[in-house]
Design an enzyme around this catalytic site. Structure first.
Site, PDB file in Angstrom:
ATOM      1  N   LYS A 181     -20.111  28.970  49.310  1.00  0.00           N
ATOM      2  CA  LYS A 181     -21.386  30.066  48.288  1.00  0.00           C
ATOM      3  C   LYS A 181     -20.470  31.992  48.307  1.00  0.00           C
ATOM      4  CE  LYS A 181     -23.499  32.788  50.653  1.00  0.00           C
ATOM      5  NZ  LYS A 181     -24.467  34.229  51.573  1.00  0.00           N
ATOM      6  N   CYS A 249     -41.340  35.977  46.307  1.00  0.00           N
ATOM      7  CA  CYS A 249     -41.200  34.293  46.901  1.00  0.00           C
ATOM      8  C   CYS A 249     -40.815  34.259  48.522  1.00  0.00           C
ATOM      9  CB  CYS A 249     -41.104  33.410  46.026  1.00  0.00           C
ATOM     10  SG  CYS A 249     -41.208  31.530  46.632  1.00  0.00           S
ATOM     11  N   CYS A 256     -47.984  34.934  46.336  1.00  0.00           N
ATOM     12  CA  CYS A 256     -48.445  34.148  45.359  1.00  0.00           C
ATOM     13  C   CYS A 256     -49.551  34.581  44.342  1.00  0.00           C
ATOM     14  CB  CYS A 256     -48.780  32.552  46.174  1.00  0.00           C
ATOM     15  SG  CYS A 256     -47.558  31.521  46.928  1.00  0.00           S
ATOM     16  N   CYS A 259     -47.737  35.927  41.781  1.00  0.00           N
ATOM     17  CA  CYS A 259     -46.472  35.304  41.109  1.00  0.00           C
ATOM     18  C   CYS A 259     -47.218  35.106  39.436  1.00  0.00           C
ATOM     19  CB  CYS A 259     -46.239  34.377  41.813  1.00  0.00           C
ATOM     20  SG  CYS A 259     -44.733  33.193  40.869  1.00  0.00           S
ATOM     21  N   CYS A 267     -45.854  26.324  39.582  1.00  0.00           N
ATOM     22  CA  CYS A 267     -45.000  26.551  40.487  1.00  0.00           C
ATOM     23  C   CYS A 267     -45.719  24.800  41.548  1.00  0.00           C
ATOM     24  CB  CYS A 267     -45.319  27.693  41.817  1.00  0.00           C
ATOM     25  SG  CYS A 267     -44.252  27.104  43.206  1.00  0.00           S
TER      26      CYS A 267
END
Length: 270
Positions: A181, A249, A256, A259, A267
């Site tokens: 990463k 998130c 939620c 969102c 989702c």
């Protein structure tokens, strides 16, 4: 003879072992080994509605600033220093960021930039005493280990990389404490080359929540994303989803209700 004596002693020891066996110890039934999770299946076809999901996340991110936008590793190098030193600072920022919040990494970087004699560069890291370096980065996670990694990395860069940072993924991951990463993010931020996706815990977690794949670790997630995600998005997706994971998130207590993906039924985990 001496040989006969040794042979006799060996026989005596073996006889004692046979005549005086060790008492049997009661052992509990061993636990069966954990079954290994199957490796993720890398699919080349894009997930359904991925473009709509991506676009809506971009809209949500545009309306709410996240720590990664102002204190992410790509933003922490001093733009006034020579390019070689900027690249070095970017690498160190990424090494400090592991298991550490962006806000804390930012403070550690400012400590290094403001307190190292001669400025924050390879030479000052080589010269600084480990205890002093440890004090400057003392707020980041695993700072003792990172002090060791940074000092060792500085030596390697001087000896093997002409006092600059590697410009390849194999070269970067060969450095102490640098994983895939960090390497992909560093190559992109420091050298302007995007050879792969930097997948951290946010990217791994969120894309699995969406049902884009079912992967066991960030490296599996990277392979799955690179199989279909357009390459022009490989660099930006890390910052996009890290910020989304910091503001909406969240790892614990996902919002939620705020969102758009949940509102539109896009989702699978909402």
């Amino acid at each position: 003879t001496a040989a006969a004596k040794v042979k006799s002693e060996i026989k005596t020891e073996e006889g004692e072992k046979e005549n005086n066996p060790k008492p049997k110890t009661k052992t509990s039934n061993p636990k069966p080994p954990r079954a290994k999770k199957p490796r993720a299946v890398v699919k080349t076809e894009p997930p359904e509605n991925w473009e709509e999901i991506y676009s809506l996340v971009q809209e949500m991110r545009a309306s709410k600033l996240a720590p990664v936008d102002t204190m992410g590793c790509e933003t922490l190098a001093d733009p006034t220093v020579p390019p070689r030193d900027q690249r070095f600072q970017t690498l160190i920022a990424l090494m400090l960021s592991s298991q550490t919040k962006d806000t804390v990494t930012s403070v550690a970087m400012k400590n290094l930039q403001g307190n190292l004699p001669g400025g924050f560069n390879l030479e000052s890291i080589l010269a600084v005493e480990p205890d002093s370096l440890n004090d400057l980065i003392g707020k980041v996670g695993f700072h003792n280990l990172k002090t060791k990694y940074i000092k060792n990395t500085a030596e390697i860069l001087k000896e093997k990389w002409a006092s600059d940072i590697p410009d390849t993924i194999p070269g970067l991951v060969s450095l102490p404490g640098v994983g895939p990463k960090m390497a992909y993010l560093c190559l992109s931020a420091a050298w302007g080359r995007t050879d792969g996706i930097g997948v951290d815990v946010h990217v791994h977690r969120i894309t699995n929540l969406w049902g884009w794949h079912k992967t066991n670790n960030p490296e599996e997630t990277r392979a799955c994303l690179e199989a279909w995600l357009p390459k022009e998005k490989w660099h930006e997706i890390n910052t996009l989803l890290v910020g989304f994971g910091q503001t909406v998130c969240l790892p614990v207590g996902r919002k939620c209700g705020e969102c758009t993906l949940a509102e539109k039924g896009l989702c699978k985990s909402a």
